[in-house]
Design an enzyme around this catalytic site. Structure first.
Site, PDB file in Angstrom:
ATOM      1  N   HIS A 160      79.930  23.351  26.667  1.00  0.00           N
ATOM      2  CA  HIS A 160      78.696  22.377  26.393  1.00  0.00           C
ATOM      3  C   HIS A 160      77.578  23.074  27.128  1.00  0.00           C
ATOM      4  O   HIS A 160      76.228  22.438  27.151  1.00  0.00           O
ATOM      5  CB  HIS A 160      78.814  21.073  27.102  1.00  0.00           C
ATOM      6  CG  HIS A 160      80.227  20.299  26.611  1.00  0.00           C
ATOM      7  ND1 HIS A 160      80.077  20.186  25.048  1.00  0.00           N
ATOM      8  CD2 HIS A 160      81.044  20.000  27.020  1.00  0.00           C
ATOM      9  CE1 HIS A 160      81.077  19.644  24.851  1.00  0.00           C
ATOM     10  NE2 HIS A 160      81.933  19.232  25.947  1.00  0.00           N
ATOM     11  N   ASP A 196      88.804  22.927  21.948  1.00  0.00           N
ATOM     12  CA  ASP A 196      88.532  21.878  22.733  1.00  0.00           C
ATOM     13  C   ASP A 196      88.646  20.459  21.881  1.00  0.00           C
ATOM     14  O   ASP A 196      88.193  20.470  21.213  1.00  0.00           O
ATOM     15  CB  ASP A 196      87.320  21.911  23.800  1.00  0.00           C
ATOM     16  CG  ASP A 196      87.106  21.130  24.955  1.00  0.00           C
ATOM     17  OD1 ASP A 196      87.692  21.185  25.869  1.00  0.00           O
ATOM     18  OD2 ASP A 196      86.715  19.855  24.682  1.00  0.00           O
ATOM     19  N   HIS A 198      86.208  18.597  22.434  1.00  0.00           N
ATOM     20  CA  HIS A 198      84.857  18.103  22.100  1.00  0.00           C
ATOM     21  C   HIS A 198      84.173  19.323  21.454  1.00  0.00           C
ATOM     22  O   HIS A 198      84.484  20.632  21.501  1.00  0.00           O
ATOM     23  CB  HIS A 198      84.052  17.900  23.490  1.00  0.00           C
ATOM     24  CG  HIS A 198      84.419  16.716  24.385  1.00  0.00           C
ATOM     25  ND1 HIS A 198      85.712  16.930  25.313  1.00  0.00           N
ATOM     26  CD2 HIS A 198      84.501  15.371  24.163  1.00  0.00           C
ATOM     27  CE1 HIS A 198      85.827  15.813  25.873  1.00  0.00           C
ATOM     28  NE2 HIS A 198      85.260  14.863  25.280  1.00  0.00           N
ATOM     29  N   ASP A 285      92.114  18.851  26.060  1.00  0.00           N
ATOM     30  CA  ASP A 285      91.858  17.487  25.985  1.00  0.00           C
ATOM     31  C   ASP A 285      92.527  16.811  24.683  1.00  0.00           C
ATOM     32  O   ASP A 285      91.958  15.805  24.332  1.00  0.00           O
ATOM     33  CB  ASP A 285      90.551  17.101  26.500  1.00  0.00           C
ATOM     34  CG  ASP A 285      89.605  18.085  25.881  1.00  0.00           C
ATOM     35  OD1 ASP A 285      89.669  18.863  25.047  1.00  0.00           O
ATOM     36  OD2 ASP A 285      88.343  18.021  26.588  1.00  0.00           O
TER      37      ASP A 285
HETATM   38  N1  Q9C Z   1      82.969  10.749  31.379  1.00  0.00           N
HETATM   39  C1  Q9C Z   1      84.858  19.292  28.413  1.00  0.00           C
HETATM   40  O1  Q9C Z   1      85.980  18.701  27.780  1.00  0.00           O
HETATM   41  N2  Q9C Z   1      81.430  12.874  29.183  1.00  0.00           N
HETATM   42  N3  Q9C Z   1      83.723  18.443  28.602  1.00  0.00           N
HETATM   43  C2  Q9C Z   1      82.560  11.848  28.466  1.00  0.00           C
HETATM   44  C3  Q9C Z   1      83.719  10.460  29.985  1.00  0.00           C
HETATM   45  C4  Q9C Z   1      81.473  14.117  28.634  1.00  0.00           C
HETATM   46  C5  Q9C Z   1      83.960  16.877  28.333  1.00  0.00           C
HETATM   47  C6  Q9C Z   1      82.641  10.581  29.005  1.00  0.00           C
HETATM   48  C7  Q9C Z   1      82.916  14.703  28.062  1.00  0.00           C
HETATM   49  C8  Q9C Z   1      82.540  16.305  28.276  1.00  0.00           C
HETATM   50  C9  Q9C Z   1      84.558  20.443  28.535  1.00  0.00           C
HETATM   51 ZN    ZN Z   2      86.587  18.805  26.023  1.00  0.00          ZN
END
Ligand code: Q9C
Ligand code: ZN
Length: 341
Positions: A160, A196, A198, A285
């Site tokens: 990200h 991933d 996301h 994830d």
């Molecule tokens: N706290 C990666 O998997 N926030 N990043 C989502 C939950 C952002 C995930 C809400 C999630 C980022 C690398």
């Molecule tokens: Zn992720």
């Protein structure tokens, strides 16, 4: 498989992230690597090795100098005004409300460089991300020297992070640093496969106008999943990069039957590109019991993921990204690494 491990990840340890209106303990924490390292260490296929030092040069090939300067000093400047706690912004650029300048105040700079409130800068963040970059570049060098796949067992994750922006638990984009390091050592075409849950918005943005890096990502549909603003199927790249960005968003609830089809599509596109080198942004994830994600892959499906990856007959630089079910991280990652060739 060689596994590059670095202990310094532990220095990045946020207290909490802002989520659903309150501070909750960071999902992205050192226990993730602890659990993963213990599991991999128990597997005979995994052979641990330490990172060498490469310093700032490979990082500066991807990230802006002023952003790196900000990251290196942010915590020290923050504690002068806020005391000894994690740095999180409280103000951001609104659309149309910015002429391009960078404020001097630390709060203003946090808002300028951050994309969310879930990514605290801590006392050891800068040390940890430099060490993770060293692990990545070490892994890339080992791929070149050994012609075998190598796993960079690093955190925090990276996909990200843009050239001058952090967020989504990420500060430096290790997939991009690895890909650029391959290019700087003679590769002409590098493919990055991001699996991933996301969308890898940072990686996409870094290479969006380039044809020497093909970016292919399978992820939760951004219309209702983080990172929300990038990752749609009509983002094809621009300029020289047009046709070298491929997004395969899937609806929440995707299981192997859906996911496997998308993965086959992704792999066909990469094979068609015929890259010299391959980088995998490996997030697990996508697991059915991940606490922040909504795909339904089962532990045994990760073996199928690895088997599909093995169709790409190239040694792989595999970078650890997301995956927040600490208990099942080891077995899920190992199922990919054991089978991916
Ligand atoms: N706290 C990666 O998997 N926030 N990043 C989502 C939950 C952002 C995930 C809400 C999630 C980022 C690398
Ligand atoms: Zn992720």
């Amino acid at each position: 498989m060689l596994v590059v491990y670095n202990e310094t990840h532990r220095q990045h340890q946020g207290a909490g992230e802002f989520f659903r209106g309150e501070m909750v303990p960071c999902y992205e924490n050192p226990r993730r690597i602890d659990s993963l390292a213990v599991y991999l260490d128990s597997q005979s296929f995994a052979e641990f090795t330490e990172a060498s030092r490469f310093g700032q040069e490979p990082i500066a090939r991807v990230h802006d100098a002023s952003y790196l300067d900000f990251l290196a000093n942010a915590y020290g400047r923050w504690i002068e005004v806020a005391g000894d706690c994690d740095a999180i912004p409280h103000a951001w650029i609104g659309r149309g409300l910015h002429q391009g300048g960078i404020p001097t105040d630390i709060h203003g700079q946090l808002g300028y460089y951050a994309s969310d409130a879930g990514t605290p800068i801590t006392s050891g963040t800068w040390k940890a991300v430099q060490a993770a970059s060293d692990a990545t570049v070490t892994a890339a060098q080992l791929v070149r020297d050994s012609d075998r796949s190598v796993f960079a067992l690093t955190r925090p994750p990276g996909h990200h992070a843009g050239k001058d922006v952090y967020g989504g638990y990420c500060f430096l984009n290790f997939a991009a640093i690895g890909a650029q390091s391959f290019l700087d050592h003679g590769a002409k075409r590098v493919a990055i496969l991001d699996i991933d849950f996301h969308h890898g918005n940072g990686t996409q943005a870094i290479f969006y106008d380039r044809s020497d890096v093909l970016f292919v990502s399978i992820h939760g549909d951004p219309s209702d999943e983080y990172p929300y603003f990038l990752g749609y199927s009509d983002e094809f790249g621009m300029g020289d990069g047009e046709g070298f960005n491929v997004n395969l968003p899937l609806a929440p609830g995707a299981d192997w039957s859906t996911y496997g089809r998308a993965l086959t599509q992704a792999i066909d596109r990469i094979a068609d590109y015929s890259p010299d080198r391959l980088v995998v942004s490996l997030g697990v994830d996508t697991f059915e019991h991940d606490p922040i994600s909504r795909f339904q892959l089962k532990t045994e499906d990760f073996t199928k993921v690895g088997t599909c990856l093995a169709q790409l007959d190239l040694p792989k630089l595999i970078i650890f990204e997301g995956g927040y079910n600490v208990e099942h991280l080891g077995v899920n990652v190992a199922n990919v690494l054991r089978t991916c060739g």
